[in-house]
Scaffold this motif. Sequence first.
Motif, PDB file in Angstrom:
ATOM      1  N   MET A   1       0.904  -1.337   0.051  1.00 26.28           N
ATOM      2  CA  MET A   1       0.140   0.007   0.097  1.00 26.28           C
ATOM      3  C   MET A   1       1.028   1.029   0.039  1.00 26.28           C
ATOM      4  SD  MET A   1      -2.354  -1.158   3.344  1.00 26.28           S
ATOM      5  CE  MET A   1      -3.963  -0.437   3.064  1.00 26.28           C
ATOM      6  N   LYS A   2       0.892   2.118  -1.024  1.00 23.42           N
ATOM      7  CA  LYS A   2       1.489   3.501  -1.091  1.00 23.42           C
ATOM      8  C   LYS A   2       0.767   4.489  -0.832  1.00 23.42           C
ATOM      9  CE  LYS A   2       3.247   7.179  -3.165  1.00 23.42           C
ATOM     10  NZ  LYS A   2       2.739   8.026  -3.888  1.00 23.42           N
ATOM     11  N   PHE A   3       1.309   5.551  -0.015  1.00 32.39           N
ATOM     12  CA  PHE A   3       0.357   6.670   0.619  1.00 32.39           C
ATOM     13  C   PHE A   3       1.430   7.859   0.183  1.00 32.39           C
ATOM     14  CE2 PHE A   3      -1.464   3.378   3.059  1.00 32.39           C
ATOM     15  CZ  PHE A   3      -2.716   3.545   3.060  1.00 32.39           C
ATOM     16  N   GLY A   4       0.827   8.733  -0.708  1.00 32.12           N
ATOM     17  CA  GLY A   4       1.261   9.967  -1.221  1.00 32.12           C
ATOM     18  C   GLY A   4       1.440  11.149  -0.290  1.00 32.12           C
ATOM     19  N   GLY A   5       2.232  12.049  -0.595  1.00 31.88           N
ATOM     20  CA  GLY A   5       2.425  13.043   0.308  1.00 31.88           C
ATOM     21  C   GLY A   5       0.960  13.793   0.820  1.00 31.88           C
ATOM     22  N   SER A   6       0.070  14.055   0.209  1.00 32.53           N
ATOM     23  CA  SER A   6      -1.062  14.523   0.495  1.00 32.53           C
ATOM     24  C   SER A   6      -2.004  13.763   1.640  1.00 32.53           C
ATOM     25  CB  SER A   6      -1.915  15.329  -0.500  1.00 32.53           C
ATOM     26  OG  SER A   6      -2.475  14.342  -1.309  1.00 32.53           O
TER      27      SER A   6
ATOM     28  N   PHE B   1      -2.652   4.775  -2.936  1.00 28.90           N
ATOM     29  CA  PHE B   1      -3.536   5.674  -2.349  1.00 28.90           C
ATOM     30  C   PHE B   1      -3.132   7.121  -2.756  1.00 28.90           C
ATOM     31  CE2 PHE B   1      -3.964   1.542  -0.316  1.00 28.90           C
ATOM     32  CZ  PHE B   1      -5.393   1.632  -0.025  1.00 28.90           C
ATOM     33  N   THR B   2      -3.971   7.810  -3.170  1.00 29.42           N
ATOM     34  CA  THR B   2      -3.773   9.060  -3.618  1.00 29.42           C
ATOM     35  C   THR B   2      -4.840   9.946  -2.951  1.00 29.42           C
ATOM     36  OG1 THR B   2      -2.712  10.836  -5.019  1.00 29.42           O
ATOM     37  CG2 THR B   2      -4.170   9.095  -6.032  1.00 29.42           C
ATOM     38  N   ASP B   3      -4.730  11.428  -3.741  1.00 24.73           N
ATOM     39  CA  ASP B   3      -5.865  12.190  -3.138  1.00 24.73           C
ATOM     40  C   ASP B   3      -6.949  12.302  -4.205  1.00 24.73           C
ATOM     41  OD1 ASP B   3      -4.345  13.536  -5.044  1.00 24.73           O
ATOM     42  OD2 ASP B   3      -3.874  15.437  -3.906  1.00 24.73           O
ATOM     43  N   VAL B   4      -6.746  11.649  -5.139  1.00 26.81           N
ATOM     44  CA  VAL B   4      -8.146  11.446  -6.152  1.00 26.81           C
ATOM     45  C   VAL B   4      -8.413   9.973  -6.000  1.00 26.81           C
ATOM     46  CG1 VAL B   4      -7.635  13.487  -7.673  1.00 26.81           C
ATOM     47  CG2 VAL B   4      -6.330  11.255  -8.397  1.00 26.81           C
TER      48      VAL B   4
ATOM     49  N   VAL C   1      -7.699   6.938 -11.696  1.00 25.79           N
ATOM     50  CA  VAL C   1      -7.056   7.746 -12.992  1.00 25.79           C
ATOM     51  C   VAL C   1      -8.108   8.111 -13.615  1.00 25.79           C
ATOM     52  CG1 VAL C   1      -5.643   7.455 -15.059  1.00 25.79           C
ATOM     53  CG2 VAL C   1      -5.016   6.216 -12.998  1.00 25.79           C
ATOM     54  N   TYR C   2      -8.193   9.259 -13.865  1.00 21.95           N
ATOM     55  CA  TYR C   2      -9.166  10.033 -14.718  1.00 21.95           C
ATOM     56  C   TYR C   2      -8.846  10.298 -16.322  1.00 21.95           C
ATOM     57  CZ  TYR C   2     -12.217  10.946 -10.805  1.00 21.95           C
ATOM     58  OH  TYR C   2     -13.116  10.846  -9.773  1.00 21.95           O
ATOM     59  N   SER C   3      -9.886  10.789 -17.071  1.00 22.57           N
ATOM     60  CA  SER C   3      -9.448  11.044 -18.592  1.00 22.57           C
ATOM     61  C   SER C   3      -8.542  11.984 -18.498  1.00 22.57           C
ATOM     62  CB  SER C   3     -10.725  11.297 -19.362  1.00 22.57           C
ATOM     63  OG  SER C   3     -11.560  12.244 -18.712  1.00 22.57           O
ATOM     64  N   THR C   4      -8.439  13.079 -17.590  1.00 28.07           N
ATOM     65  CA  THR C   4      -7.362  14.060 -17.517  1.00 28.07           C
ATOM     66  C   THR C   4      -7.526  14.785 -16.057  1.00 28.07           C
ATOM     67  OG1 THR C   4      -6.713  15.980 -18.519  1.00 28.07           O
ATOM     68  CG2 THR C   4      -9.018  16.194 -17.993  1.00 28.07           C
ATOM     69  N   ASP C   5      -6.574  15.538 -15.836  1.00 27.67           N
ATOM     70  CA  ASP C   5      -6.429  15.912 -14.362  1.00 27.67           C
ATOM     71  C   ASP C   5      -7.611  16.472 -13.875  1.00 27.67           C
ATOM     72  OD1 ASP C   5      -5.826  16.974 -11.935  1.00 27.67           O
ATOM     73  OD2 ASP C   5      -3.809  17.891 -12.548  1.00 27.67           O
ATOM     74  N   PRO C   6      -8.495  15.941 -12.758  1.00 23.77           N
ATOM     75  CA  PRO C   6      -9.554  16.233 -12.388  1.00 23.77           C
ATOM     76  C   PRO C   6      -9.629  17.625 -11.702  1.00 23.77           C
ATOM     77  CG  PRO C   6      -8.903  14.629 -11.077  1.00 23.77           C
ATOM     78  CD  PRO C   6      -7.875  14.517 -12.366  1.00 23.77           C
ATOM     79  N   ARG C   7      -8.548  18.113 -11.519  1.00 22.81           N
ATOM     80  CA  ARG C   7      -8.356  19.682 -10.815  1.00 22.81           C
ATOM     81  C   ARG C   7      -8.412  20.507 -11.901  1.00 22.81           C
ATOM     82  NH1 ARG C   7      -6.381  19.228  -5.588  1.00 22.81           N
ATOM     83  NH2 ARG C   7      -5.398  17.089  -5.303  1.00 22.81           N
ATOM     84  N   VAL C   8      -8.243  20.001 -13.265  1.00 17.50           N
ATOM     85  CA  VAL C   8      -8.298  21.097 -14.366  1.00 17.50           C
ATOM     86  C   VAL C   8      -9.791  20.888 -15.076  1.00 17.50           C
ATOM     87  CG1 VAL C   8      -7.483  21.644 -16.639  1.00 17.50           C
ATOM     88  CG2 VAL C   8      -5.720  21.001 -14.858  1.00 17.50           C
TER      89      VAL C   8
ATOM     90  N   ASP D   1      -5.686  23.975  -3.889  1.00 19.74           N
ATOM     91  CA  ASP D   1      -4.442  24.689  -4.769  1.00 19.74           C
ATOM     92  C   ASP D   1      -3.217  24.146  -4.496  1.00 19.74           C
ATOM     93  OD1 ASP D   1      -4.829  25.285  -2.009  1.00 19.74           O
ATOM     94  OD2 ASP D   1      -4.004  27.344  -2.221  1.00 19.74           O
ATOM     95  N   ARG D   2      -3.004  22.936  -5.030  1.00 24.97           N
ATOM     96  CA  ARG D   2      -1.560  22.311  -4.665  1.00 24.97           C
ATOM     97  C   ARG D   2      -0.575  22.981  -5.490  1.00 24.97           C
ATOM     98  NH1 ARG D   2      -1.927  16.134  -5.330  1.00 24.97           N
ATOM     99  NH2 ARG D   2       0.158  16.672  -4.970  1.00 24.97           N
ATOM    100  N   ARG D   3       0.740  23.189  -5.200  1.00 24.32           N
ATOM    101  CA  ARG D   3       1.791  23.614  -6.088  1.00 24.32           C
ATOM    102  C   ARG D   3       2.113  22.596  -7.116  1.00 24.32           C
ATOM    103  NH1 ARG D   3       6.815  25.607  -2.429  1.00 24.32           N
ATOM    104  NH2 ARG D   3       6.808  24.249  -0.885  1.00 24.32           N
TER     105      ARG D   3
HETATM  106  P1  ADP Z   1       0.842  11.779  -4.346  1.00 26.72           P
HETATM  107  O1  ADP Z   1       1.004  12.805  -3.252  1.00 26.72           O
HETATM  108  O2  ADP Z   1      -0.330  10.921  -3.736  1.00 26.72           O
HETATM  109  O3  ADP Z   1       1.806  10.984  -5.051  1.00 26.72           O
HETATM  110  P2  ADP Z   1       0.362  13.379  -7.061  1.00 26.72           P
HETATM  111  O4  ADP Z   1       0.146  14.795  -6.742  1.00 26.72           O
HETATM  112  O5  ADP Z   1       1.887  12.791  -7.228  1.00 26.72           O
HETATM  113  O6  ADP Z   1      -0.191  12.597  -5.441  1.00 26.72           O
HETATM  114  O7  ADP Z   1      -0.611  12.708  -7.987  1.00 26.72           O
HETATM  115  C1  ADP Z   1      -2.001  13.006  -7.789  1.00 26.72           C
HETATM  116  C2  ADP Z   1      -2.374  14.031  -8.380  1.00 26.72           C
HETATM  117  O8  ADP Z   1      -2.282  13.674  -9.982  1.00 26.72           O
HETATM  118  C3  ADP Z   1      -3.831  14.505  -8.393  1.00 26.72           C
HETATM  119  O9  ADP Z   1      -4.168  15.389  -7.322  1.00 26.72           O
HETATM  120  C4  ADP Z   1      -4.276  15.118  -9.720  1.00 26.72           C
HETATM  121  O10 ADP Z   1      -4.132  16.398  -9.533  1.00 26.72           O
HETATM  122  C5  ADP Z   1      -3.185  14.621 -10.735  1.00 26.72           C
HETATM  123  N1  ADP Z   1      -3.209  14.002 -11.978  1.00 26.72           N
HETATM  124  C6  ADP Z   1      -2.709  14.519 -13.118  1.00 26.72           C
HETATM  125  N2  ADP Z   1      -3.558  13.812 -14.140  1.00 26.72           N
HETATM  126  C7  ADP Z   1      -4.428  12.828 -13.650  1.00 26.72           C
HETATM  127  C8  ADP Z   1      -5.297  11.886 -14.208  1.00 26.72           C
HETATM  128  N3  ADP Z   1      -5.034  11.612 -15.421  1.00 26.72           N
HETATM  129  N4  ADP Z   1      -5.931  11.292 -13.181  1.00 26.72           N
HETATM  130  C9  ADP Z   1      -6.012  11.530 -12.099  1.00 26.72           C
HETATM  131  N5  ADP Z   1      -5.200  12.557 -11.204  1.00 26.72           N
HETATM  132  C10 ADP Z   1      -4.384  13.274 -12.088  1.00 26.72           C
END
Ligand code: ADP
Length: 418
Positions: free
Chosen positions: A6-11, A173-176, A179-186, A416-418
């Motif tokens: 299980m991998k947990f990312g920074g956020s 495990f991450t904050d979304v 995997v989405y069709s594109t970055d769901p923050r955009v 608002d992640r950098r």
């Molecule tokens: P972690 O800190 O868990 O490793 P990352 O910031 O490296 O997280 O990756 C997660 C982020 O990737 C999401 O918050 C999202 O904004 C971004 N992202 C970019 N493209 C995609 C995509 N196609 N599907 C899902 N997330 C995406």
Amino acid sequence: MSLIVMKFGGSSVGDAERMKRVANRVVERQREGNQCVVVVSAMGDTTDDLIDLSKQICSVTPPAREMDMLLTTGEQVSVALLSMAIQSLGQPALSFTGWQAGMYTDEVHGKARITDIQPERILNAVNQGNVVIVAGFQGMTADGEITTLGRGGSDTTAVALAAAIQADVCEIFTDVDGVYSTDPRVVKCARKLPEITYDEMLELANLGAAVLHPRAVEYAKNYNVPLVVRSSFNHNAGTNVKEEAAMEQGIVVRGIASDKNVARISILGIEEKPGQLAKVFTALAKEQIDVDIIVQSGVMNGQADFSFTVSLTDKDRALEVIQSIRSEVGFREVSSQENLVKVSIVGAGMVSTPGVAAKMFEVISDLGLSINMVSTSEIKTSCVIENSRLNEVIQALHTAYGLDTDQTAFVGGPQDRR
Ligand code: ADP
Ligand code: ASP
Ligand code: MG
């Protein structure tokens, strides 16, 4: 009983509360009768903060060895705290640095590759009933030097470890929540993909989709590691990354990615004779500078122009390398451009569907933007454009390829992640 990485990312471990939530989740999993190996990243923005700190100390590029020494501390904090949180729930746990966990790498500080994993120590700890927690993103050379695997590299630690210990599954495990069709923050109405092939995911990751580190996907593909991307904030079903994946009817483009870490370098008036390109690219490769799209224009009066892209972070070093071979190669001028972005569409079905790339060019030109460079492969088309209206371009492409949904994507953590 399953062996799970299980991998947990920074956020997901951004503060003490989140760290405790992760601990609960891991313990829950272990108590269901599984053996858990956990890989964890540095908390929140720690890595960025450490980089900022180094910039306050050094006016020039800091020594790469010391940079790795500095950045690996971030993950070390996380493993210790997570182990404490898990132990306070009554579950035995042991934390390990990358080197204690047997992660060996080559000597390229800042973007080292894993060369070998000797997992005996962590397997012993697992077999004694411990949850094992390994620091992501770090390893050690055969000479005992500390290295890092490149930004986002904890994913690679997790998948490589999963392959080495033959885990049943590797869960990222991450904050979304997938995997989405594109970055769901955009694009708020981005489409969550229930599954995606290793090849498509590899392209998306290489083309800038931060959700997985490209080398992690490479490992998963090469060692056939079942990989799942899901959220640490909820229990929603995630995305399975696998050898083959069903395509939704009528959709040829699986995803859209963008990469702002792009600079263009142009060498003008280069003397036209055999071996010139080889000289330039060999010199860059010796300095570990990756070159991406290359475009050569026609020859005039025995001289040619050509342009290529490198990472923005490699731009200054690339210019230095080119200047250093000026007398050997012979050219009139070298220049660079920064305010660019590479936007790409990816889909395994593209190769057999005419007009997919043409539509991309049309969408971009309908927005009044010009395309600087193009590159294609069987499953992707990339365009380098000016970066000022990127989000508009991504949204327009998303709509044009029929990817919009009527639901809002799940996005956890700071907005608002950098
Ligand atoms: P972690 O800190 O868990 O490793 P990352 O910031 O490296 O997280 O990756 C997660 C982020 O990737 C999401 O918050 C999202 O904004 C971004 N992202 C970019 N493209 C995609 C995509 N196609 N599907 C899902 N997330 C995406
Ligand atoms: N902490 C490192 C980074 O921010 C590695 C990772 O998060 O995967 O890039
Ligand atoms: Mg990441």
